[in-house]
Design an enzyme around this catalytic site. Structure first.
Site, PDB file in Angstrom:
ATOM      1  N   HIS A  82       0.856  -1.187   0.000  1.00 30.08           N
ATOM      2  CA  HIS A  82       0.000   0.000   0.000  1.00 30.08           C
ATOM      3  C   HIS A  82       0.885   1.227   0.000  1.00 30.08           C
ATOM      4  CE1 HIS A  82      -3.267   2.775   0.884  1.00 30.08           C
ATOM      5  NE2 HIS A  82      -2.453   3.342   1.745  1.00 30.08           N
ATOM      6  N   ASP A 161     -15.512   0.601   6.560  1.00 33.36           N
ATOM      7  CA  ASP A 161     -14.541   1.650   6.241  1.00 33.36           C
ATOM      8  C   ASP A 161     -15.112   2.624   5.220  1.00 33.36           C
ATOM      9  OD1 ASP A 161     -11.857   2.929   6.058  1.00 33.36           O
ATOM     10  OD2 ASP A 161     -11.979   2.139   4.020  1.00 33.36           O
TER      11      ASP A 161
END
Length: 440
Positions: A82, A161
């Site tokens: 990421h 999320d």
């Protein structure tokens, strides 16, 4: 339990239990808890913070609010990466193929760009026919067949999320380290990888402006991962100038392909090899970092990584001719203009964020979610901090849709530069590496 009691407990600075956090996230996800109470809770977290244990529990609860991928029927070990976002950050396009060339599967769910940061999905959609909206079955089949997929996040992955991020964006609670860390890591945990490499950007072209803030975020995400059974490496990398030369969409894809061909910018190539080496190391494809780096270099030199990229493009419906001749397949801006140096001197600084915003204003990025983007426009940055430039030498190339865009973009780009009459030290690619293994 009652939502109001949990909100009051955090408001007063007390530590929430695992059960309270899990209950709150579960009931917010299923719409039992309304947005106004979730907003109050997020504001309480913003001001009171969370302990690492609370943050790890929050992350796990969000990850398990929907589907959690299990890739172990494909490979005994998988590694994800990421990046916290930046200007010219097209690393997934190179790192993914480098790692997948080793036989280590890379199943990457990426996002779209917003404001000055570009999005991997937007870049890949520059390739004619390329599909980023894969079904769960297509996603898993591609990982099994070629070991590499880059696609959009499915709606059933970490839905808590998605809800919470939209709420934070509307309630000025985005800039909370625990909420940022749990948002990023919940998607990584739901992605099913055994190990994760984080590329945390720092500088004027990153969300983390200072090394202290970047190190705090990186350390917390590593701890979250370890507490949830993942082996972790976090790299803190520079974003005080654009990464590589290309900033845009099609131009970044072209630069990524040229890098896979062995002809990429030095800084971008080294950055990708470093990230890939850490992934190979966590994936147990090498015993030392140096051996992993050499392995990545070999995949680049022999063309194995380029071939893996080609397989991914074909599998996702893209025009594979882009691998051989990207300039003839990718969208090209009709107007090109070179910005020349108004003086001689050393480049002392390049405001990466402002270069990114110049591309947004050309139409190559979004000022708000849902805005259309022009894949063809962009900017090429011809020099780095520390370079000596003669008067009249090319500094930037503007790739624009209309002639009217040239003058204001040129003015904006020149304003990103600071100059020095004396030599300036080049910027480092990386500042720190934070590592921890759950399996240790």
């Amino acid at each position: 339990m009652r939502a109001v009691d949990i909100i009051a407990k955090k408001r007063d600075g007390h530590e929430l239990t695992d059960a309270e956090i899990e209950w709150f996230i579960q009931h917010y996800t299923d719409d039992t808890i309304p947005d106004y109470q979730a907003a109050a809770w997020a504001m309480a977290v913003f001001f009171r913070g969370m302990t690492p244990r609370e943050t790890a529990t929050l992350t796990r609860a969000m990850a398990h609010s929907g589907a959690v991928l299990d890739l172990h029927h494909i490979a005994p070990r998988t590694v994800d990466k990421h990046s916290s976002g930046g200007v010219g950050d097209k690393t997934t396009l190179v790192v993914g193929p480098l790692v997948a060339a080793s036989g280590l599967p890379v199943a990457k769910m990426s996002g779209r760009g917003l404001s000055f940061t570009g999005g991997t999905l937007d870049k890949l959609e520059s390739i004619p026919g390329f599909r980023v909206g894969l079904t769960h079955e297509e996603f898993m089949r591609q990982v099994a067949e070629i070991g590499l997929v880059v696609a959009g996040q499915t709606a059933d992955l970490a839905p808590a999320d998605g809800k919470l991020y939209a709420l934070r964006d509307a309630t000025a609670t985005v800039d909370s380290i625990p909420l940022i860390a749990s948002s990023i890591m919940s998607k990584k945990l739901a992605g099913g990888a055994d190990a994760i490499v984080l590329d945390v950007k720092v500088g004027n072209g990153a969300f983390m402006q200072t090394l202290e803030a970047a190190r705090e975020l990186a350390t917390l995400m590593v701890e979250i991962g370890v507490r949830n059974g993942r082996d972790m490496t976090a790299l803190i990398s520079d974003m005080n100038q654009p990464l590589g030369a290309a900033v845009g969409n099609a131009v970044e894809v072209q630069e990524a392909i040229e890098t896979l061909q062995g002809n990429g910018p030095r800084d971008f190539t080294e950055h990708c090899l470093t990230v890939a080496a850490h992934m190979l190391l966590l994936g147990e494809k090498a015993e030392t970092f140096d051996a992993a780096y050499a392995l990545a270099e070999d995949f680049l030199r022999t063309g194995k990584a380029l071939e893996k990229f080609k397989q991914m493009v074909a599998a996702q419906g893209g025009d594979v001719r882009v691998v051989e001749t990207p300039a003839t397949i990718l969208p090209q801006a009709p107007i090109k203009a070179v910005v020349q140096a108004p003086q001689a001197g050393y480049i002392a600084g390049i405001k990466a964020r402002d270069v990114g915003m110049a591309v947004v204003l050309l139409g190559g990025g979004r000022e708000k979610k849902g805005d259309p983007i022009d894949h063809a426009v962009g900017v090429l940055v011809h020099h780095k901090v520390g370079d000596f430039v003669e008067r009249g030498e090319p500094l930037f190339t503007i790739l624009a849709r209309t002639e009217e865009q040239i003058a204001p973009t040129q003015e904006r780009l020149l304003a990103t530069l600071s100059w020095s009459d004396t030599p300036v030290e080049p910027l480092p690619l990386f500042y720190d590496t934070i590592q921890a293994r759950a399996s240790a």
